[in-house]
Design an enzyme around this catalytic site. Sequence first.
Site, PDB file in Angstrom:
ATOM      1  N   GLY B 132     -41.265  54.024  18.306  1.00  0.00           N
ATOM      2  CA  GLY B 132     -42.252  53.607  17.321  1.00  0.00           C
ATOM      3  C   GLY B 132     -43.618  54.190  17.632  1.00  0.00           C
ATOM      4  O   GLY B 132     -43.863  54.715  18.719  1.00  0.00           O
ATOM      5  N   CYS B 133     -44.507  54.132  16.651  1.00  0.00           N
ATOM      6  CA  CYS B 133     -45.813  54.781  16.795  1.00  0.00           C
ATOM      7  C   CYS B 133     -46.695  54.055  17.792  1.00  0.00           C
ATOM      8  O   CYS B 133     -47.192  54.650  18.754  1.00  0.00           O
ATOM      9  CB  CYS B 133     -46.492  54.912  15.431  1.00  0.00           C
ATOM     10  SG  CYS B 133     -46.585  53.389  14.484  1.00  0.00           S
TER      11      CYS B 133
END
Lengths: 321, 321, 321, 321
Positions: B132-133
């Site tokens: 995920g970012c």
Amino acid sequence: MKKTVGIIGANGYTGSELIRLLAFHPHVTLSFLYSRSNSGTRISDLYPDLTTVCEMVLTDKPEDVDIIFLCLPHKESQNWLTQNPVKDETLVIDLGNDFRLEGNFGNRDFIYGLPEINKKQLMGAKSIANPGCFATAIQLALLPLAEKGMLNEVFTTGITGSTGAGQSLQATTHFTWRNDNVSAYKTLTHQHVDEILQQLIAFNNKEVTLNFVPWRGDFARGIFTSSTMKTDLELEEIEQLYQDFYAEEPFVTVSRKAVDLKQVVNTNRCVIQIEKSGNVVVIHSAIDNLLKGASGQAVQNMNLAMNWEENTGLNLKPIAF
Amino acid sequence: MKKTVGIIGANGYTGSELIRLLAFHPHVTLSFLYSRSNSGTRISDLYPDLTTVCEMVLTDKPEDVDIIFLCLPHKESQNWLTQNPVKDETLVIDLGNDFRLEGNFGNRDFIYGLPEINKKQLMGAKSIANPGCFATAIQLALLPLAEKGMLNEVFTTGITGSTGAGQSLQATTHFTWRNDNVSAYKTLTHQHVDEILQQLIAFNNKEVTLNFVPWRGDFARGIFTSSTMKTDLELEEIEQLYQDFYAEEPFVTVSRKAVDLKQVVNTNRCVIQIEKSGNVVVIHSAIDNLLKGASGQAVQNMNLAMNWEENTGLNLKPIAF
Amino acid sequence: MKKTVGIIGANGYTGSELIRLLAFHPHVTLSFLYSRSNSGTRISDLYPDLTTVCEMVLTDKPEDVDIIFLCLPHKESQNWLTQNPVKDETLVIDLGNDFRLEGNFGNRDFIYGLPEINKKQLMGAKSIANPGCFATAIQLALLPLAEKGMLNEVFTTGITGSTGAGQSLQATTHFTWRNDNVSAYKTLTHQHVDEILQQLIAFNNKEVTLNFVPWRGDFARGIFTSSTMKTDLELEEIEQLYQDFYAEEPFVTVSRKAVDLKQVVNTNRCVIQIEKSGNVVVIHSAIDNLLKGASGQAVQNMNLAMNWEENTGLNLKPIAF
Amino acid sequence: MKKTVGIIGANGYTGSELIRLLAFHPHVTLSFLYSRSNSGTRISDLYPDLTTVCEMVLTDKPEDVDIIFLCLPHKESQNWLTQNPVKDETLVIDLGNDFRLEGNFGNRDFIYGLPEINKKQLMGAKSIANPGCFATAIQLALLPLAEKGMLNEVFTTGITGSTGAGQSLQATTHFTWRNDNVSAYKTLTHQHVDEILQQLIAFNNKEVTLNFVPWRGDFARGIFTSSTMKTDLELEEIEQLYQDFYAEEPFVTVSRKAVDLKQVVNTNRCVIQIEKSGNVVVIHSAIDNLLKGASGQAVQNMNLAMNWEENTGLNLKPIAF
């Protein structure tokens, strides 16, 4: 073997943008970055995004190279060339406005570097005058009509990002002032008007009037223009003119869909859209002022002058969002 | 010969961003762009910046390809793979969170695709769970301390651009609301915390607490985080840990200078800065959420899995301004 | 009869913001606007939004007035008062930080001007030290816990608009740099920490630690903060503490709904939201840094000191959008 | 005794903006807020900035009041009035475009509510058609020339903030798309052109052509326009015309200095600047589209109709920064 490149005025916006482009260009190598005011400074200290990409130190000692880009304030290119003689075989690309209206300078004869009109002359050229940013956006919007002698009186509004004002700190580039703001400047008197008219009139073969109102926008990159003119042509005819004119151009797209600025930000592209109501046509165009409006077009010109593929090093990922 | 690629969910932000990257990648060719909801639509009609770059039409018929990227809403990757069996030799890279915490799925065992910790396992891998970012930005900020077992209780604030919320129209991505605004969301309960802790604790070999407060920022791209923790280490020791940990990493830079978000926007890079006062250390990190935080990292993982140069197709021009 | 007012440093942001407020205040009249550097200039030439609202000319000759606001760079208030003696009966409100930590100065004893803690002392006061902007936002977020002796170690991140940096042109307030950007500054060392702790510890009656990470935001007005702390209290207890503490306060609202910055921009209000997960509480607060964080609070303090209604002249239309 | 007010469509942007203005207006009290879609919802739950300012609950039961504001989508004002008969003595102010071109409706004859041209008719009026936002900005820019019969063919570009598109979520008001972007819409076909020409031609007494190109801007509030036209008048003559025309107008300022959008944001003011080169004049104007372009002008009209001071409740603090 790679060609050697020097950038004069590498500490400014267009100079640093050239570094971002040339660092990954397959046919060149950066030999020196020239700056009088920042000599001795590492370029990545001025522009931290260049860390690991280019760690060269700015110098005030130019070297002999194959290609020189001049990224100096207007009127300083002539001085620099006078004080720092450059070999005749060196390709000189000037991003300032010193040679746009009058290209003769010593042994050199600068070609106006808008590839969409001068591509043949640019191939193999040794001296290129890179166009202005607004000049690029507006000419690309009007050239196909000019080529047919169809231009008459044009009313253009254009809006530009803050990078157009360069890196100096000014009241009108102060974030507190510019954020969420719009204002006009140089109304009807912008310095690019002469440059635009000189080219358009040569094509149009009769008088053209350009009433140009430039605005400051609250974004950093990009130019969006809308040009309004009366015409007897039908919309389909005009669109065909434009499609034909730009059929072979890798960086200009004539769109039937709505264009917007972010379609071109961080690219070397220009998008154009044409609309018509009654006998009035409006042509919109958008470019990234630092790329197709400056450093990207300079690389495009270099590619042409060196007889490389026109889009070498210019397949840039758009910001898109 | 170029490898063939299919993108599942090509109509979303991360899918379209993959197209922008892969269109110019030297070793791959796009075979099909899959979208159920937009099947039959030209991708450049959804994303006009792709005009001339990619004019493919979205399809709901997947083909046999060498590499598949899954860019689906969370929990839909499993469904898609179940309904559309993929050959064992096909490289599958999932950008969702379906396989990040638990990588076993049928014959496949997904490797967590943070190259800075799993590079060896990623080389030659056939199944990769892209992080995920926020998870990427925070892990990169904390990993060197975790590797030494030095992490304890961490307080992190992170701010993300609107692209992090995807392309659906929401009240909190309405321009009128979001412009000039800041707000918190998912306070202490963001879904990336588990993902982060699973990795960090494996390194740290003892308990780690992460109190994470995510904020919405009024920009489109990027994540900036600051993580605060008590420590007995000296600043110089910590910096050395970080420099050593990332010495061979092409996309992570530990800076002694102030870092800011725009240093990394439109790149696959992460910049990290460390500050200390008394016995408290603060580590700042910044990434582009759509690139190092999603599609850029997915390409990096593809490069590793295919044994290509890690940065192939990822020498991106930063937006810089 | 209206009271007479002089503003010292009227050419700066907080000075001009006072003019915007006092021009419509029913009980005061502006007698003079003092500025050494811009003496002789019409204030509406510096701030064109004041055209027709206030057309006074800046002067370097102070007059005898009922109320003086000092809007000078930090440390210059003391100098100014020394060089320009002011009658004992004149109300002096200092927006700088000269008298916040140590209020004794000649015959005067400056009261710390946070009405939510010192309202009684401010009524009838003659010398008021107006709090800092971050100091206001963070204290209002923590005071109810401090009053119960419940504060221990607090981790706060705050983000501020560009007006917080004043009107001087700086690299970090250049539009090209700041637009779409986030960065940290004065990590753990912001000058407001001492001011905050002095007040909080007096309330809390035991040690408080504040780890404060300030960020620069890409908007012009406003401060948003999130403070994280461990606690054994239940969320409902905490909310009740806050509701009780601020029950009579006209400008502080404790919200059960998500708060965001634009709820308070262009107002004198502070909104607070409390969230809890496990034994960790997070308190968000938002103010307009130029109003509740500076000039608005100064008018609130003036109202209290003059025994006028606390919100006189402060029923401001929010920007909202 | 205060007059009673009802707002129909109080849940939209212009309706909520009226609440922000009327909550502090000394001569009126809000009796009911009407909304069919949000009936039963507290207005401060829709617009949290109204917390403590207005805690009324939206209703779908209109009451008998002295003043009604219609803030409905275009064409719904007629329907509403038909379905909810209003007493003849009630002042009705319509913010939609139902009665701008044709004011007769049942017993009512709507006056076009641009105070700078119809002030006398507005005093005591019972039915007022509030002008459009672009219509206000462009008419104020051109009226003084029209009054002298000097208008001929005008080329206008105008840029508007996102609030002009209302509160519905649209692709062109998505933050990710609109941030840093500019685009054109309704080129030469904007619905306000007829409204503008009807008024201007009545003044000008001969044909006027308006070529209007509207742009979307990346800010939330405000309209900036530039109108270009050929003229034989001297700049000084034109400026004098404008100064004379607006001499008694409290909300219109003709400036010799550069105007910009933020000079008027969050105010009811319009600023105008005139420039000339050769025989071409350019007139710039700026307003806040939600105030002088909608709700502020509606309050101005109410003040006139009720014979109150024209600026009552409209001395608004500009955002300025």
